[in-house]
Design a protein around this motif. Sequence first.
Motif, PDB file in Angstrom:
ATOM      1  N   MET A   1       0.838  -1.191   0.000  1.00  0.00           N
ATOM      2  CA  MET A   1       0.000   0.000   0.000  1.00  0.00           C
ATOM      3  C   MET A   1       0.876   1.247   0.000  1.00  0.00           C
ATOM      4  O   MET A   1       1.801   1.357   0.797  1.00  0.00           O
ATOM      5  CB  MET A   1      -0.920   0.001   1.236  1.00  0.00           C
ATOM      6  N   ASN A   2       0.585   2.171  -0.904  1.00  0.00           N
ATOM      7  CA  ASN A   2       1.247   3.473  -0.894  1.00  0.00           C
ATOM      8  C   ASN A   2       0.544   4.305   0.176  1.00  0.00           C
ATOM      9  O   ASN A   2      -0.480   4.944  -0.070  1.00  0.00           O
ATOM     10  CB  ASN A   2       1.130   4.140  -2.270  1.00  0.00           C
ATOM     11  N   VAL A   3       1.087   4.276   1.383  1.00  0.00           N
ATOM     12  CA  VAL A   3       0.374   4.805   2.547  1.00  0.00           C
ATOM     13  C   VAL A   3       0.028   6.279   2.390  1.00  0.00           C
ATOM     14  O   VAL A   3      -1.117   6.691   2.589  1.00  0.00           O
ATOM     15  CB  VAL A   3       1.196   4.572   3.831  1.00  0.00           C
ATOM     16  N   SER A   4       1.012   7.101   2.025  1.00  0.00           N
ATOM     17  CA  SER A   4       0.782   8.537   1.923  1.00  0.00           C
ATOM     18  C   SER A   4      -0.307   8.863   0.909  1.00  0.00           C
ATOM     19  O   SER A   4      -1.241   9.629   1.188  1.00  0.00           O
ATOM     20  CB  SER A   4       2.082   9.253   1.556  1.00  0.00           C
ATOM     21  N   ALA A   5      -0.211   8.265  -0.278  1.00  0.00           N
ATOM     22  CA  ALA A   5      -1.191   8.542  -1.332  1.00  0.00           C
ATOM     23  C   ALA A   5      -2.577   8.056  -0.933  1.00  0.00           C
ATOM     24  O   ALA A   5      -3.582   8.746  -1.147  1.00  0.00           O
ATOM     25  CB  ALA A   5      -0.751   7.885  -2.640  1.00  0.00           C
ATOM     26  N   THR A   6      -2.655   6.866  -0.344  1.00  0.00           N
ATOM     27  CA  THR A   6      -3.952   6.310   0.021  1.00  0.00           C
ATOM     28  C   THR A   6      -4.625   7.130   1.109  1.00  0.00           C
ATOM     29  O   THR A   6      -5.837   7.384   1.060  1.00  0.00           O
ATOM     30  CB  THR A   6      -3.799   4.842   0.488  1.00  0.00           C
ATOM     31  N   ILE A   7      -3.851   7.571   2.101  1.00  0.00           N
ATOM     32  CA  ILE A   7      -4.418   8.402   3.172  1.00  0.00           C
ATOM     33  C   ILE A   7      -4.995   9.686   2.590  1.00  0.00           C
ATOM     34  O   ILE A   7      -6.094  10.117   2.957  1.00  0.00           O
ATOM     35  CB  ILE A   7      -3.348   8.718   4.232  1.00  0.00           C
ATOM     36  N   ARG A   8      -4.277  10.304   1.652  1.00  0.00           N
ATOM     37  CA  ARG A   8      -4.744  11.564   1.079  1.00  0.00           C
ATOM     38  C   ARG A   8      -5.896  11.369   0.097  1.00  0.00           C
ATOM     39  O   ARG A   8      -6.762  12.250  -0.023  1.00  0.00           O
ATOM     40  CB  ARG A   8      -3.586  12.279   0.375  1.00  0.00           C
ATOM     41  N   GLU A   9      -5.916  10.251  -0.601  1.00  0.00           N
ATOM     42  CA  GLU A   9      -6.937  10.045  -1.638  1.00  0.00           C
ATOM     43  C   GLU A   9      -8.245   9.485  -1.104  1.00  0.00           C
ATOM     44  O   GLU A   9      -9.293   9.656  -1.726  1.00  0.00           O
ATOM     45  CB  GLU A   9      -6.381   9.097  -2.715  1.00  0.00           C
ATOM     46  N   ARG A  10      -8.208   8.810   0.039  1.00  0.00           N
ATOM     47  CA  ARG A  10      -9.417   8.187   0.567  1.00  0.00           C
ATOM     48  C   ARG A  10     -10.507   9.227   0.829  1.00  0.00           C
ATOM     49  O   ARG A  10     -10.255  10.306   1.326  1.00  0.00           O
ATOM     50  CB  ARG A  10      -9.098   7.445   1.868  1.00  0.00           C
TER      51      ARG A  10
END
Length: 359
Positions: free
Chosen positions: A1-10
Motif C-alpha cells: 500500500m502506498n500509505v501517503s497517497a492512500t491516506i490523502r486520496e481516501r
Amino acid sequence: MNVSATIRERRSIRKYKTTPVAQKTIDSLVNQAAALYQADTEEAPQWRSICYDTPEGRHSLADSMIAKVKGSTLGKLLPGKMLDLIKKQVTETPAHLVFIAESGSTQRQRDENYAAVCGIMQNVQLLGWELGLGMLWYTDPMLNSDRFKAEIGLRIGERFAGILSIGYFEKVPRARKRTPAEQKWTALEGDVSGDAAPHRLSSQSGSAHKTASPRVSSQSVLTLLNDAVWAPNDGLREPWRFVYAGDGEAADRLRALDGDASAAFLLVVAKEEPDPHKREEDYAAVCCLVQNFQLLAASGPWPVRRSMPAWIYDAEQCKLFGVRPQERIVAVLALGGDRRPSPSASANQVSPAVNITHC
C-alpha cells in the motif's frame, strides 16, 4: 500500500454499485487491519465486529437503525418516504461492519480498547480503498436506541465505535482542504515545572526548532502530520492539536514519566466538545489521525511508539505540558529511540472467526 497517497486520496463514499462484496474480502480486510494496528500494551485490546452482508441481515439492521426516529414524535411528523429512503439506503448497500470496543476494568483500558477499534476501522478504510471499496463511518445519534443496542448485542460497559458501510464505488468526491499541521502545532521549550509552565510555550511552525537528536527533527514530524491530518472527521471539525517536545526539560520530564529514552515526543491532543456524541466522534477522529501517523512512520528512519500512560489521566500533569481545559491527551508518541516490536503485535493478528460475526 502506498500509505501517503492512500491516506490523502481516501474519501467517504455514500453511493455504491450493486456488486456484492465477498465475505472472504471483508474477513481479509479486517484481519489485515487488525495486524497493522500496533498498541504498546501488555494485553491485546479487546474488540469485536458484526458484518451485515445478507439481505435479511441488512433489513434487520435497517429496522433497528430507524427504530428511535420511527417511534418518536419527530418520526410521526416526518413523511413516511423519508424513513423509507433511509431504510432503502441501508438495505441496498452491499455490506455494513459494526465495530464494538469491549469493556475494561479501568478508564485507561476502556480507552485503549476504543482507540484500537478506531485505528482498525481506519486501516479497513485504507486497505479497502486500494481495492476500489468505499466506506462511510456512521455514528448518528439516531442509533442510540434499545432496539439498535439489542440488534448488535451491546453489553454493559462496551462502546459502539461506528458502522462502516461498504461497497464498490464509481465516483470519487472532490477533496476538501485540511488545516496544515503547523497551524495546530505547539513546541514546548525550556522549564515545564511550576506555575509558569503553560506560559513557556511557543506556537510556531517548528521548522527552526532544535531537537535533542538530529535523527528526529520537528520538520520531519510535521511532514508526516500533514499527511496524517487526512483522517475522517465529521463536518471537518479537525478536533486535534499537537504538542511537541524535542529537547529541554519538557522532553526530559516525558522521558522520566514514560521511562523512555526517545529523542522526542509528540502529544496528540483532542478538543472535548460539551456534546457527548460529538466528543466521542472527535476522539475517534484523533485516534484515526494517530493511526495514520504510525503507518506513515513505519518505514521511516526513526520508530514511533504509541502509548496511553496513566499520567495522561491526571489533569495537573497534563497542565504542565500546556494541555488546556476541555482538552485531553489521546496518545503519547515517543519518537526515535530503539525500534522494538509492540508487546501486543502478535496478539493483534486475530482470526475473523474470533472477531467477526456475519449476519
